[in-house]
Design an enzyme around this catalytic site. Sequence first.
Site, mmCIF file in Angstrom:
data_model
loop_
_atom_site.group_PDB
_atom_site.id
_atom_site.type_symbol
_atom_site.label_atom_id
_atom_site.label_comp_id
_atom_site.label_asym_id
_atom_site.label_seq_id
_atom_site.Cartn_x
_atom_site.Cartn_y
_atom_site.Cartn_z
ATOM 1 N N HIS A 233 0.838 -1.200 0.000
ATOM 2 C CA HIS A 233 0.000 0.000 0.000
ATOM 3 C C HIS A 233 0.873 1.249 0.000
ATOM 4 O O HIS A 233 0.536 2.256 -0.630
ATOM 5 C CB HIS A 233 -0.912 0.036 1.229
ATOM 6 C CG HIS A 233 -2.006 -0.980 1.211
ATOM 7 N ND1 HIS A 233 -1.809 -2.267 1.644
ATOM 8 C CD2 HIS A 233 -3.294 -0.897 0.818
ATOM 9 C CE1 HIS A 233 -2.939 -2.943 1.517
ATOM 10 N NE2 HIS A 233 -3.852 -2.133 1.014
ATOM 11 N N ASP A 303 -4.371 -6.760 -7.313
ATOM 12 C CA ASP A 303 -4.615 -5.921 -6.154
ATOM 13 C C ASP A 303 -4.773 -4.495 -6.679
ATOM 14 O O ASP A 303 -4.557 -4.219 -7.870
ATOM 15 C CB ASP A 303 -3.462 -6.050 -5.157
ATOM 16 C CG ASP A 303 -3.886 -5.792 -3.713
ATOM 17 O OD1 ASP A 303 -4.963 -5.198 -3.507
ATOM 18 O OD2 ASP A 303 -3.145 -6.189 -2.795
#
Length: 387
Positions: A233, A303
């Site tokens: 992230h 993702d």
Amino acid sequence: MFNRSLTGLLLILAVCIAGCTSAPDTPDAVNRTLDSLTLEEKIGQMLLVGFRGYTVDDDSQIARDIAAGRVGGVILFDRDVALGTSERNIRDPAQVRALTASLQGYAGEIPIFVAVDQEGGAVCRLKESYGFPATVSARSLGDLNDEAATREAGRALAAMVAGSGFNVNFAPVVDLDVNPASPAIGRLNRSFSDNATVVAENARWIIEEHHNLGVMTAIKHFPGHGSAVTDTHAGFTDVTRTWSEEELRPYRDLIGLGLPDMVMTAHVYNANLDPDYPATLSEATVTGILRDRLGYDGVVVTDAMDMGAIHDNYDLRESLRLSINAGCDIFLFANNLVYDEEIAEKAVGIVKSLVESGEISEERIDESCGRVLRLKMRCLAGSPAAP
């Protein structure tokens, strides 16, 4: 609503049946439906995006994108990370049911995926504080390693997801708990265990309980995020020195059973697998390992492409070109770490230009769109958007 031929409509009607495990192969139906779609609509089936708002109407960008065929799915969140607020898509059970029904209502003859990350424990968008039932973490289930307990938890998750109008749960995590301090996995108790057999067995029980209630799942994060010492992230994450082949075992076992509806890629970099690119952008990893070595021919979903490991290191054109040519089928734009209301329209335009320039073949688009259509035909019978 966007137009699609009556032939495509009738074909989808003919092949949709209840359940994700009992439908026959439908190659002719998929091919004929592909022939009824424009290039833009094919690309749209490969996009799954996030958006802002507790409701949608005809003026909402996401509603226009769905109706125009620019997206094949959506994802809902309970927090808006970019804004730093808890106001996003999820307020209470009744509101969520109304929102998911509205979203599906804007789809044409091909229903959309309506997805959520409902793993249980720390990663849980349908929270107890919003009026949903409490959940348990994967780690607590793995510690018990009891089939009855895991099936009960899986059944509860699936019922919550299905009852709220979602048809895809981006779960379970099959990363091994190699590094308990890993910021994205171990520290959040998202992994069942450091034992590959325990992970595969508990994941199987969770998946089967979702399938029993007609909910698709996505195992994640291929080829393994559990040994990472940093978080994708936030940025570049290198597992070259920490990753091992053992992290592939849950994928091998579950694929061998024919259970995964989708496999989600990780944005981790491993020089031993690909010296140039992280897994999501790596043909050597997605096609070479997942498809060729492990024999997986289902849907591969990335993702979130707006996570730091991709967004901060590659521009949108390059990341789409690389991930499509790597073998990925659905490109997730969570639209949460960074927000772009027009991301679907931009992505469709970029991929179309890549096809027109010869950097991506239309056959490659057909391959991915065909996998998406095949999964929808098999699993989305009875959707409100299904004719």
